[in-house]
Write an enzyme that holds these catalytic residues in place. Structure first.
Site, short mmCIF file in Angstrom:
data_model
loop_
_atom_site.label_atom_id
_atom_site.label_comp_id
_atom_site.label_asym_id
_atom_site.label_seq_id
_atom_site.Cartn_x
_atom_site.Cartn_y
_atom_site.Cartn_z
N GLY A 282 0.79 -1.22 0.00
CA GLY A 282 0.00 0.00 0.00
C GLY A 282 0.82 1.27 0.00
N ARG A 283 2.09 1.19 0.38
CA ARG A 283 2.95 2.37 0.32
C ARG A 283 4.38 1.99 -0.08
NH1 ARG A 283 4.33 4.43 6.47
NH2 ARG A 283 4.40 2.39 7.49
N LYS B 168 9.48 1.91 0.87
CA LYS B 168 8.49 2.23 1.89
C LYS B 168 8.28 3.74 1.82
CE LYS B 168 7.59 1.17 6.79
NZ LYS B 168 8.19 0.53 8.00
N ASP C 22 -2.14 7.34 2.57
CA ASP C 22 -1.54 8.30 1.65
C ASP C 22 -0.29 7.76 0.96
OD1 ASP C 22 0.39 8.41 3.64
OD2 ASP C 22 -0.06 10.47 4.25
N ARG D 161 14.79 -0.45 1.01
CA ARG D 161 15.44 -1.53 1.78
C ARG D 161 16.04 -2.55 0.82
NH1 ARG D 161 9.95 -3.56 2.70
NH2 ARG D 161 9.80 -2.43 4.65
N ARG E 104 6.10 -13.22 1.03
CA ARG E 104 5.61 -13.38 2.39
C ARG E 104 4.79 -14.65 2.56
NH1 ARG E 104 5.76 -8.09 0.61
NH2 ARG E 104 5.90 -6.42 2.17
N ASP F 220 1.70 -11.16 6.95
CA ASP F 220 2.18 -10.37 5.81
C ASP F 220 3.52 -9.71 6.11
OD1 ASP F 220 0.26 -8.90 7.57
OD2 ASP F 220 1.00 -7.18 6.45
N ASN F 221 4.02 -9.84 7.35
CA ASN F 221 5.35 -9.35 7.71
C ASN F 221 6.36 -10.48 7.86
OD1 ASN F 221 4.69 -6.65 7.73
ND2 ASN F 221 4.20 -6.59 9.90
N ASP G 9 10.43 -4.67 7.89
CA ASP G 9 9.28 -3.80 8.12
C ASP G 9 9.13 -3.46 9.59
OD1 ASP G 9 7.30 -2.16 7.29
OD2 ASP G 9 5.77 -3.69 7.09
#
Length: 465
Positions: free
Chosen positions: A95-96, A116, A128, A182, A189, A263-264, A273
């Site tokens: 999402g970002r 990120k 956003d 990164r 994942r 998801d991490n 993350d």
């Protein structure tokens, strides 16, 4: 940061393109008002042949996201689902952030450059797509400290301030913005596999398993493992081995990740993350990093359970292709592998030669008891008793038969160890926020790398890079 020698040639290898049609969506980065270079990790850049980039080219590639030569023509926002605090959520994905490039490192491993704060994607929902500068600074500190303590972690590759003002509910706003890159050994994942199960896409899962086994290989399963020649079973064993070691490395480092959702969880076992992370102020299994983790699901002492549970969800996803028995067999290895990894890593950090699982596990128990009773900060404890020095009472008795490793680095003669308690993190950020003084951060990074040199190479699971 100081310049590092060029350790590798740049070798583009966008292997993900074979899966890209269904694994992600092509996206474009946000057009930021400015791109002010704040941090470049020349050590990490040298490992993938990018250390010689000028600052101008660095900002073009990692602030404006001009494609690297021979690499992905457009960034790829990856698709995945996941359990977030044990609640399944199919409405997530990058999402970002996005996958920007892939290349080989000096060891031949396939590495990703992922972002990120690079802008909105089809999976941003109401977000956003941005990252606060403070969040980026915290990620630098987390990854540098973890690497120094032997944790298999992503590397903070680049931080560029973008000139936007962001509004956030959990910190003073408006606040400065950044885009971070990164360097990571995969961004696949557990949640990537969960999505394929939910959508009932066995062909895609088979292709993803083959991709993982080809590019992130591990040792074969034990000789007595049922179904040991099946690709899904092989990957399950690899992930269990890596996750057990990752859980052990968190505990020995005294680190609390804070958000151990599926998801991490990278299938390479590489931690990444970093949001509400903390290091322990004292040895407390109930210590929680995230203010929103009201039930303590991801408290320090529950992290092994969390990673084991996540491995269980991986097994559920792989049931799309494999039988239950071989997957459960692999899952049941987690506990013994975790205990073995804790023992090995504990001895490594304490600076003594291992003596055997039973003796080493007893040593761990005595050390934990000593820390609880003394309320010692864990970094201070390990430093004070490095190689068995200054140990008395029950701890002295437990260490009496251990052989110290040969410590030749002058770090061990310092008056105090490096640590990362929250007050120091806030002080480093305050210098940047209030007076744009980046020197405390740079000094801390240099000090952490020196600590990492003193510790040397940590133990790893057999057969895993």
């Amino acid at each position: 940061m100081s310049e590092e020698p060029q350790a590798a040639k740049y070798r583009a290898d966008p292997a993900i393109t074979t899966l890209a049609d269904w694994l992600g969506a092509p996206v474009d980065a946000a057009d930021f008002p400015e791109t002010r270079l704040r941090f470049r990790n020349d050590r990490a850049a040298a490992s993938v042949g990018l250390g010689a980039l000028s600052d101008e080219d660095w900002a073009r590639h990692f602030g404006r996201f001009v494609p690297l030569e021979g690499n992905l023509p457009r960034p790829l926002a990856l698709k995945y689902h996941g359990h977030q605090f044990r609640v399944y959520n199919p409405q997530i994905g990058d999402g970002r952030g996005f996958l920007f490039a892939q290349m080989r490192d000096q060891a031949g491993r396939l590495m990703d450059l992922g972002t990120k704060g690079s802008g909105q994607t089809p999976y941003s929902r109401a977000g956003d797509g941005r990252l606060t500068l403070k969040g980026a600074v915290r990620e630098i500190l987390a990854t540098e400290m973890l690497e120094a303590l032997g944790v298999n972690t992503s590397k903070t590759f680049s931080v560029i301030e973008t000139g936007e003002n962001l509004m956030r509910d959990d910190e003073p706003s408006p606040t400065r913005s950044a885009v971070m890159v990164r360097l990571s050994h995969s961004h696949i994942r557990i949640g990537t596999f969960q999505r394929l199960l939910a959508l009932e896409e066995p062909d895609h899962m088979e292709a993803l398993i083959a991709y993982c086994l080809e590019h992130f290989p591990g040792p074969p399963p034990p000789e007595d493992a049922p179904g040991r020649g099946e690709p899904a079973v092989m990957l399950m064993h690899n992930v269990v081995e890596r996750m057990a070691d990752l859980a052990a490395s968190y505990m020995v480092a005294g680190f609390v990740h804070g958000v151990l959702n599926t998801d991490n969880m990278n299938i390479t076992g590489e931690s990444f993350d970093y949001g509400p992370w903390r290091w322990l102020p004292e040895w407390d299994p109930s210590f929680t990093a995230a203010y929103f983790d009201h039930g303590g699901l991801y408290a320090f002492g529950r992290q092994p359970e969390a990673l084991h549970w996540n491995c269980g969800q991986f097994a559920v996803a792989l049931r799309l292709l494999a039988d239950t028995e071989p997957l459960v067999f692999a899952l049941e290895r987690f506990g013994p592998l975790y205990m073995e990894a804790v023992a090995h890593r504990w001895c490594w950090r304490l600076g003594v030669e291992p003596r055997g699982l039973e003796e080493d596990s007893q040593l761990v128990s005595v050390c934990e008891k000593t820390m609880r009773e003394s309320k010692a900060q864990p970094d201070a404890f390990f430093f004070a008793h490095r190689g068995g020095r200054d140990a008395s009472g029950e701890l002295g008795d437990a260490l009496a038969d251990y052989t110290p490793v040969a410590d030749i680095h002058d770090y061990w003669d310092d008056a105090a160890p490096q640590s990362m308690v929250i007050n120091e993190v806030e002080a480093i950020w305050s210098a940047i926020d209030e007076s744009d003084d980046w020197q405390p951060l740079m000094d801390k990074v240099a000090a952490l790398r020196r600590m990492g040199e003193a510790h040397g190479t940590p133990p790893r699971p057999a057969g895993h890079a």
